[in-house]
Design an enzyme around this catalytic site. Structure first.
Site, PDB file in Angstrom:
ATOM      1  N   ILE A 146       1.033  -1.316  -0.072  1.00  0.00           N
ATOM      2  CA  ILE A 146       0.064   0.042  -0.077  1.00  0.00           C
ATOM      3  C   ILE A 146       0.948   1.352  -0.087  1.00  0.00           C
ATOM      4  O   ILE A 146       0.562   2.253  -0.672  1.00  0.00           O
ATOM      5  CB  ILE A 146      -0.929  -0.089   1.044  1.00  0.00           C
ATOM      6  CG1 ILE A 146      -1.820  -1.358   1.342  1.00  0.00           C
ATOM      7  CG2 ILE A 146      -2.023   1.184   1.265  1.00  0.00           C
ATOM      8  CD1 ILE A 146      -2.781  -1.643   2.501  1.00  0.00           C
ATOM      9  N   ASP A 185      14.793   1.383  10.036  1.00  0.00           N
ATOM     10  CA  ASP A 185      14.104   0.849  10.840  1.00  0.00           C
ATOM     11  C   ASP A 185      13.221   1.949  11.388  1.00  0.00           C
ATOM     12  O   ASP A 185      13.891   2.852  11.957  1.00  0.00           O
ATOM     13  CB  ASP A 185      14.588  -0.177  11.804  1.00  0.00           C
ATOM     14  CG  ASP A 185      14.002  -1.099  12.480  1.00  0.00           C
ATOM     15  OD1 ASP A 185      12.680  -0.712  12.683  1.00  0.00           O
ATOM     16  OD2 ASP A 185      14.153  -2.099  12.528  1.00  0.00           O
ATOM     17  N   THR A 245      -6.289  -0.862  10.325  1.00  0.00           N
ATOM     18  CA  THR A 245      -6.915  -2.194   9.733  1.00  0.00           C
ATOM     19  C   THR A 245      -8.260  -2.185  10.267  1.00  0.00           C
ATOM     20  O   THR A 245      -8.583  -1.993  11.485  1.00  0.00           O
ATOM     21  CB  THR A 245      -6.323  -3.488   9.798  1.00  0.00           C
ATOM     22  OG1 THR A 245      -7.085  -4.383   9.571  1.00  0.00           O
ATOM     23  CG2 THR A 245      -5.673  -3.745  11.016  1.00  0.00           C
ATOM     24  N   ASP A 246      -9.294  -2.671   9.398  1.00  0.00           N
ATOM     25  CA  ASP A 246     -10.550  -3.061  10.322  1.00  0.00           C
ATOM     26  C   ASP A 246     -10.461  -4.590  11.171  1.00  0.00           C
ATOM     27  O   ASP A 246     -11.338  -4.677  11.730  1.00  0.00           O
ATOM     28  CB  ASP A 246     -11.553  -3.390   8.947  1.00  0.00           C
ATOM     29  CG  ASP A 246     -11.450  -4.564   7.940  1.00  0.00           C
ATOM     30  OD1 ASP A 246     -10.381  -5.229   8.112  1.00  0.00           O
ATOM     31  OD2 ASP A 246     -12.275  -4.837   7.169  1.00  0.00           O
ATOM     32  N   GLU A 247      -9.484  -5.014  10.968  1.00  0.00           N
ATOM     33  CA  GLU A 247      -9.234  -6.466  11.677  1.00  0.00           C
ATOM     34  C   GLU A 247      -9.296  -6.158  13.222  1.00  0.00           C
ATOM     35  O   GLU A 247      -9.594  -7.130  14.031  1.00  0.00           O
ATOM     36  CB  GLU A 247      -8.101  -7.079  11.120  1.00  0.00           C
ATOM     37  CG  GLU A 247      -8.164  -7.505   9.841  1.00  0.00           C
ATOM     38  CD  GLU A 247      -7.107  -8.589   9.266  1.00  0.00           C
ATOM     39  OE1 GLU A 247      -6.688  -9.553  10.084  1.00  0.00           O
ATOM     40  OE2 GLU A 247      -6.874  -8.466   8.073  1.00  0.00           O
ATOM     41  N   TYR A 277      -1.659 -10.624  14.822  1.00  0.00           N
ATOM     42  CA  TYR A 277      -1.597  -9.249  13.862  1.00  0.00           C
ATOM     43  C   TYR A 277      -2.717  -8.294  14.401  1.00  0.00           C
ATOM     44  O   TYR A 277      -2.374  -7.059  14.635  1.00  0.00           O
ATOM     45  CB  TYR A 277      -1.879  -9.572  12.322  1.00  0.00           C
ATOM     46  CG  TYR A 277      -2.093  -8.310  11.534  1.00  0.00           C
ATOM     47  CD1 TYR A 277      -1.286  -7.613  11.367  1.00  0.00           C
ATOM     48  CD2 TYR A 277      -3.230  -8.177  10.992  1.00  0.00           C
ATOM     49  CE1 TYR A 277      -1.409  -6.319  10.342  1.00  0.00           C
ATOM     50  CE2 TYR A 277      -3.721  -7.438  10.188  1.00  0.00           C
ATOM     51  CZ  TYR A 277      -2.825  -6.268   9.800  1.00  0.00           C
ATOM     52  OH  TYR A 277      -2.956  -5.178   9.020  1.00  0.00           O
ATOM     53  N   LYS A 330      -1.830  -4.503  15.661  1.00  0.00           N
ATOM     54  CA  LYS A 330      -2.636  -3.239  15.351  1.00  0.00           C
ATOM     55  C   LYS A 330      -3.623  -2.406  16.206  1.00  0.00           C
ATOM     56  O   LYS A 330      -3.391  -1.202  16.285  1.00  0.00           O
ATOM     57  CB  LYS A 330      -3.106  -3.290  14.065  1.00  0.00           C
ATOM     58  CG  LYS A 330      -2.505  -3.963  12.677  1.00  0.00           C
ATOM     59  CD  LYS A 330      -1.214  -2.923  12.457  1.00  0.00           C
ATOM     60  CE  LYS A 330      -1.855  -1.661  11.607  1.00  0.00           C
ATOM     61  NZ  LYS A 330      -0.855  -0.990  10.965  1.00  0.00           N
ATOM     62  N   LYS A 365      -0.665 -12.984  -0.010  1.00  0.00           N
ATOM     63  CA  LYS A 365      -1.862 -12.436   0.158  1.00  0.00           C
ATOM     64  C   LYS A 365      -2.888 -13.242  -0.698  1.00  0.00           C
ATOM     65  O   LYS A 365      -2.409 -13.329  -1.830  1.00  0.00           O
ATOM     66  CB  LYS A 365      -1.975 -11.085   0.377  1.00  0.00           C
ATOM     67  CG  LYS A 365      -1.143 -10.307   1.048  1.00  0.00           C
ATOM     68  CD  LYS A 365      -1.656 -10.399   2.609  1.00  0.00           C
ATOM     69  CE  LYS A 365      -0.538  -9.862   3.640  1.00  0.00           C
ATOM     70  NZ  LYS A 365      -0.239  -8.647   3.799  1.00  0.00           N
ATOM     71  N   ARG A 394     -14.841 -10.906   3.345  1.00  0.00           N
ATOM     72  CA  ARG A 394     -14.145  -9.745   3.510  1.00  0.00           C
ATOM     73  C   ARG A 394     -14.587  -8.546   2.530  1.00  0.00           C
ATOM     74  O   ARG A 394     -15.198  -8.706   1.635  1.00  0.00           O
ATOM     75  CB  ARG A 394     -12.422 -10.055   3.004  1.00  0.00           C
ATOM     76  CG  ARG A 394     -11.951 -11.096   3.929  1.00  0.00           C
ATOM     77  CD  ARG A 394     -11.437 -10.719   5.161  1.00  0.00           C
ATOM     78  NE  ARG A 394     -10.632 -11.773   6.049  1.00  0.00           N
ATOM     79  CZ  ARG A 394     -11.378 -12.318   6.945  1.00  0.00           C
ATOM     80  NH1 ARG A 394     -12.544 -12.460   6.939  1.00  0.00           N
ATOM     81  NH2 ARG A 394     -10.744 -13.538   7.415  1.00  0.00           N
TER      82      ARG A 394
END
Ligand code: NAD
Ligand code: TYD
Length: 377
Positions: free
Chosen positions: A24, A71, A144-146, A170, A174, A209, A234
């Protein structure tokens, strides 16, 4: 656009884009340089397995762009960049982003997504608030929506007030980073915004992915692994539509607000895979060079790509459904996606067909190594 939104204008001039060599992030860099050519953009990326310098080849001669390999955990480096480049806007994409990897090795996710985000926030606070107050600053956090967890079939879509209930390491990492961003506003007064987006697809997506993996595997005649019954849902958004949403939030979003970005485009995994199979079957029928370029594809021997569909063991803690209610960003900032799924998926297929060298280098290299190490495949 509402009055409140108009009153919270931010004018980005010098941006630090973390993770700008990933999927992205690199699309954001392309989009931004095209849309706002008078701004300066510094990419900071550690070039992990998911980061790829080649993702920025198209813009490497652009004088507005500087690439720094480094980093986000390196606070000295980040502070130096913020000062030397007079950065007023951080757009924070850098993360470990693949749920399956977070199941096999969560540590890197906590390190990059939580501690890494905190490092950036500390550096931003020091330079923008402690050293000398710089009013025109913005830390935009890409999430993220997760973080909202999973939905039942008839549940309403996630809004910005849906309680957080992350289910994978993950998503938990987030969610933690989202809270840290909020805390740096509430406690220290840092100007922040956060966007929580649904599943993206498009060019330069690492072929671990679902969508790029399925495209690459069909072309190579390899099985298409469908986790569980394939009925997980999704919401899918074309990557440029995500980046246009981020652009709106950075420039017009209200301080310390979060905005959901989504495509109003819910699909079951198995249906997406079947659609890609059908589109590629047609491509083999209409373009004669396909069989020469991809001799292992099933279409070459008169079969359909659907024959490669293989149901495999479900992902642990697999979220059943995500859906995004994007009415806040639509109402406040006038956002709507430009690409339909029909047009977006065709563009994506075309990109992978035209950029075989890009994905083949990955499939032959680091990704295969990871599969062998983690799954002994
Ligand atoms: P990606 O894995 O393709 O890219 C991540 C990038 O971050 C890579 O270039 C990598 O080298 C870099 N990076 C990782 N650790 C770093 C570190 N410690 N320091 C500097 N750079 C580092 O990820 P993506 O799919 O492009 O996702 C970008 C962001 O968007 C992530 O924060 C992710 O959580 C979020 N997001 C992704 C999706 C999606 O569908 N892919 C959806 C919603 C939100
Ligand atoms: P993915 O692209 O990994 O994104 P996320 O886990 O962030 O949603 O996966 C999308 C969906 O596809 C998810 O429900 C898991 C499923 N999936 C498969 O069924 N097979 C696969 O090989 C992969 C990578 C994903």
């Amino acid at each position: 656009m509402t009055e409140t939104a108009k009153n919270s204008e931010h004018k980005p001039c010098n941006l630090l884009v973390t993770g700008g060599a990933g999927f992205i992030g690199s699309n954001f860099v392309h989009y931004w340089l095209k849309t706002w050519p008078d701004t300066r953009l510094i990419v900071l990326d550690a070039l992990t397995y998911a980061g790829n310098r080649n993702n920025l080849t198209e813009v490497e001669d652009n004088k507005s762009l500087r690439f720094v390999q480094g980093d986000i955990l390196d606070e000295t480096l980040v502070e130096g960049l913020l000062r030397d480049e007079a950065i007023d806007t951080i757009v924070h994409f850098a993360a470990e982003s693949h749920v399956d990897r977070s199941i096999h090795g969560p540590d890197a996710f906590l390190q990059t997504n939580i501690i890494g985000t905190h490092s950036l926030l500390k550096a931003a606070k020091r330079v923008w608030l402690d050293d000398q107050i710089k009013d025109n600053h913005r830390f935009h956090h890409v999430s993220t929506d997760e973080v909202y967890g999973t939905l039942k079939p008839n549940d309403p879509a996630f809004t910005e007030t849906t309680p957080y209930a992350p289910n994978s390491p993950y998503a938990a990492s987030k969610a933690s980073s989202d809270f840290l961003v909020r805390a740096y506003h509430e406690t220290y007064g840092l100007n922040v915004t956060t966007s929580n987006c649904s599943n993206n697809y498009g060019s330069y997506q690492f072929p671990e992915k679902l969508i790029p993996l399925v495209i690459a595997n069909i072309l190579d005649g390899k099985p298409l692994p469908i986790y569980g019954d394939g009925q997980q849902i999704r919401d899918w958004l074309y990557v440029d539509d995500h980046n246009r949403g981020i652009d709106l939030v950075i420039r017009h979003g209200r301080n310390n607000e979060t905005y959901n970005i989504g495509g109003n485009n819910e699909w079951a995994n198995i249906d997406i895979v079947k659609l890609i199979c059908e589109l590629l079957d047609k491509q083999f029928q209409s373009a004669s060079d396909m069989a020469i370029r991809f001799p292992n594809a099933p279409q070459v021997t008169g079969k359909s790509a659907k024959d490669l569909i293989t149901f495999v063991k479900d992902r642990a803690g697999h979220d059943r459904r995500y859906a995004i209610d994007a009415s806040k960003i639509t109402g406040e900032l006038g956002y709507s996606p430009k690409e339909s799924f029909e047009t977006g998926i065709r563009k994506t297929l075309q990109w992978y067909l035209e950029n075989e060298t890009w994905w083949r280098a990955i499939m032959d290299g680091s990704y295969q190594h990871w599969l062998k190490t983690n799954y002994n495949k």
